[in-house]
Design an enzyme around this catalytic site. Structure first.
Site, short mmCIF file in Angstrom:
data_model
loop_
_atom_site.label_atom_id
_atom_site.label_comp_id
_atom_site.label_asym_id
_atom_site.label_seq_id
_atom_site.Cartn_x
_atom_site.Cartn_y
_atom_site.Cartn_z
N HIS A 107 -83.75 -29.02 -33.53
CA HIS A 107 -83.28 -30.42 -33.66
C HIS A 107 -84.11 -31.32 -32.77
O HIS A 107 -84.90 -30.85 -31.94
CB HIS A 107 -81.80 -30.52 -33.25
CG HIS A 107 -81.58 -30.24 -31.79
ND1 HIS A 107 -81.59 -28.98 -31.24
CD2 HIS A 107 -81.38 -31.09 -30.74
CE1 HIS A 107 -81.40 -29.05 -29.94
NE2 HIS A 107 -81.27 -30.33 -29.60
N ASP A 109 -83.31 -34.88 -30.28
CA ASP A 109 -82.06 -35.39 -29.71
C ASP A 109 -81.62 -36.74 -30.27
O ASP A 109 -82.41 -37.68 -30.38
CB ASP A 109 -82.18 -35.46 -28.19
CG ASP A 109 -82.16 -34.06 -27.57
OD1 ASP A 109 -81.62 -33.14 -28.22
OD2 ASP A 109 -82.69 -33.89 -26.47
N HIS A 267 -86.80 -29.15 -30.68
CA HIS A 267 -86.61 -28.09 -29.68
C HIS A 267 -85.44 -27.20 -30.06
O HIS A 267 -84.63 -27.53 -30.94
CB HIS A 267 -86.45 -28.68 -28.27
CG HIS A 267 -85.32 -29.64 -28.13
ND1 HIS A 267 -85.42 -30.96 -28.50
CD2 HIS A 267 -84.06 -29.49 -27.66
CE1 HIS A 267 -84.27 -31.57 -28.26
NE2 HIS A 267 -83.42 -30.70 -27.76
N ARG A 282 -78.92 -32.87 -17.81
CA ARG A 282 -79.71 -33.50 -18.87
C ARG A 282 -79.53 -35.01 -18.88
O ARG A 282 -78.42 -35.52 -18.84
CB ARG A 282 -79.23 -32.94 -20.20
CG ARG A 282 -79.78 -33.60 -21.44
CD ARG A 282 -78.74 -33.36 -22.51
NE ARG A 282 -79.27 -33.36 -23.85
CZ ARG A 282 -79.01 -34.34 -24.70
NH1 ARG A 282 -78.33 -35.40 -24.32
NH2 ARG A 282 -79.44 -34.27 -25.94
C1 OGA Z 1 -80.66 -30.67 -25.04
C2 OGA Z 1 -80.89 -29.32 -25.55
C3 OGA Z 1 -81.95 -27.38 -24.69
C4 OGA Z 1 -81.73 -26.35 -23.62
O1 OGA Z 1 -80.41 -30.81 -23.84
O2 OGA Z 1 -80.75 -31.62 -25.83
O3 OGA Z 1 -81.06 -29.15 -26.72
O4 OGA Z 1 -82.63 -25.53 -23.48
N1 OGA Z 1 -80.99 -28.37 -24.61
O5 OGA Z 1 -80.70 -26.36 -22.96
MN MN Z 2 -81.33 -31.13 -27.67
#
Ligand code: OGA
Ligand code: MN
Length: 291
Positions: A107, A109, A267, A282
């Site tokens: 996906h 974000d 990712h 995050r």
């Molecule tokens: C995000 C996600 C990836 C991770 O924070 O948007 O997809 O490796 N995380 O935690």
């Molecule tokens: Mn993500």
């Protein structure tokens, strides 16, 4: 061996990770108030490598926020509750008892927002002894490697993206799914924030001017097409995007901060550490409307 560097840096040591992208940046302490010329080089490194990795950072939530604010306003996740004392930061937590992880499918974000996040900064607080890597794709390469015929078709398509009740999850809500499988990820009601958006399948990066295939797991169908007509094409674009030569994989350590450009990457958080805990902080930065 590292791929050759394509930009000259005066303040940073930039070591490429894979042919498709990714670079480790050494020589910066993100807890400091960095001067403009260093920030300009970090921006160049992000645009050049799509995913930049800083090791051994020691950051408080306020310091991470201060660094994030250098890039723009903070984008709040419409569905996920932030940390109680820092609502702009989302704690991504997976416990040994959780069956699923947050971000465990390809996906980009907040693609469901009218102005999706330009970038995401993930800071590793606690990582498993092995596993829990994050994979990334280079969506410029995904676009550029299409045939002229498929490029022409892709340039005409617009995606309908949703933030919840994905058909891939049989229409179940985030609230129900997360409560069952990732207990620490608390879902909130988005209220009147827009969480369904239509975007061009091929977007032009506002800073590099390059075209990228803009697709990810939030895409449900193409505007003006049925689900049956859309799905085989979505399947093709998703499968094509994640060809091994378009990917880079980041291995985390406690104190690693990775900053990725959501406008030209997808990712995937790999869920391969069943008996361990992983905690990340995050922050997402506001972006503009894809064109
Ligand atoms: C995000 C996600 C990836 C991770 O924070 O948007 O997809 O490796 N995380 O935690
Ligand atoms: Mn993500």
């Amino acid at each position: 061996m590292n791929a050759p560097s394509s930009a000259i840096y005066r303040h940073l040591d930039v070591q490429k990770i894979a042919g498709a992208g990714g670079a480790e940046i050494r020589g910066v302490d993100l807890s400091k108030d960095l001067p403009q010329d260093v920030l300009a080089e970090i921006r160049a490194a992000l645009l050049d490598n799509l995913v930049i990795v800083f090791r051994d950072q020691d950051l408080t939530p306020d310091q991470q926020l201060a660094f994030a604010r250098k890039w723009g306003d903070i984008h709040l996740h419409p569905f996920m509750q932030g940390m109680p004392d820092h609502p702009e930061i989302l704690a991504i937590i997976k416990r040994p008892t959780d069956k699923k992880n947050f971000g465990g499918s390809w996906h980009t974000d907040q693609m469901f927002s009218p102005n999706p996040a330009m970038g995401t900064m993930l800071y590793a607080k606690q990582v498993p002894s092995a596993g829990g890597d994050t994979m990334f794709t280079n969506q410029y390469l995904a676009y550029e490697s299409l045939s002229d015929g498929m490029k022409a078709l892709a340039n005409k398509l617009r995606t309908v993206c949703v933030g919840d009740n994905f058909k891939q999850a049989d229409g179940r809500s985030r609230k129900d799914r997360y409560a069952d499988t990732m207990a620490d990820m608390k879902v909130k009601d988005p209220g009147n924030v827009q969480t369904t958006s239509i975007h061009p399948l091929v977007r032009t990066h506002p800073e590099t001017g390059r075209k990228a295939l803009y697709i990810g797991g939030h895409v449900q169908y193409f505007e003006g097409m049925t689900d049956e007509e859309s799905q085989p094409l979505i399947d093709f674009f998703m499968k094509h995007s994640v060809r091994p030569e378009f990917t880079v994989r980041v291995r985390w350590q406690n104190g690693t901060l990775t900053f990725w450009d959501n406008r030209c990457t997808q990712h995937f958080a790999v869920n391969d550490y069943p008996a361990e805990t992983r905690i990340m902080h995050r922050i997402t930065i506001c972006g503009d409307q894809p064109f």
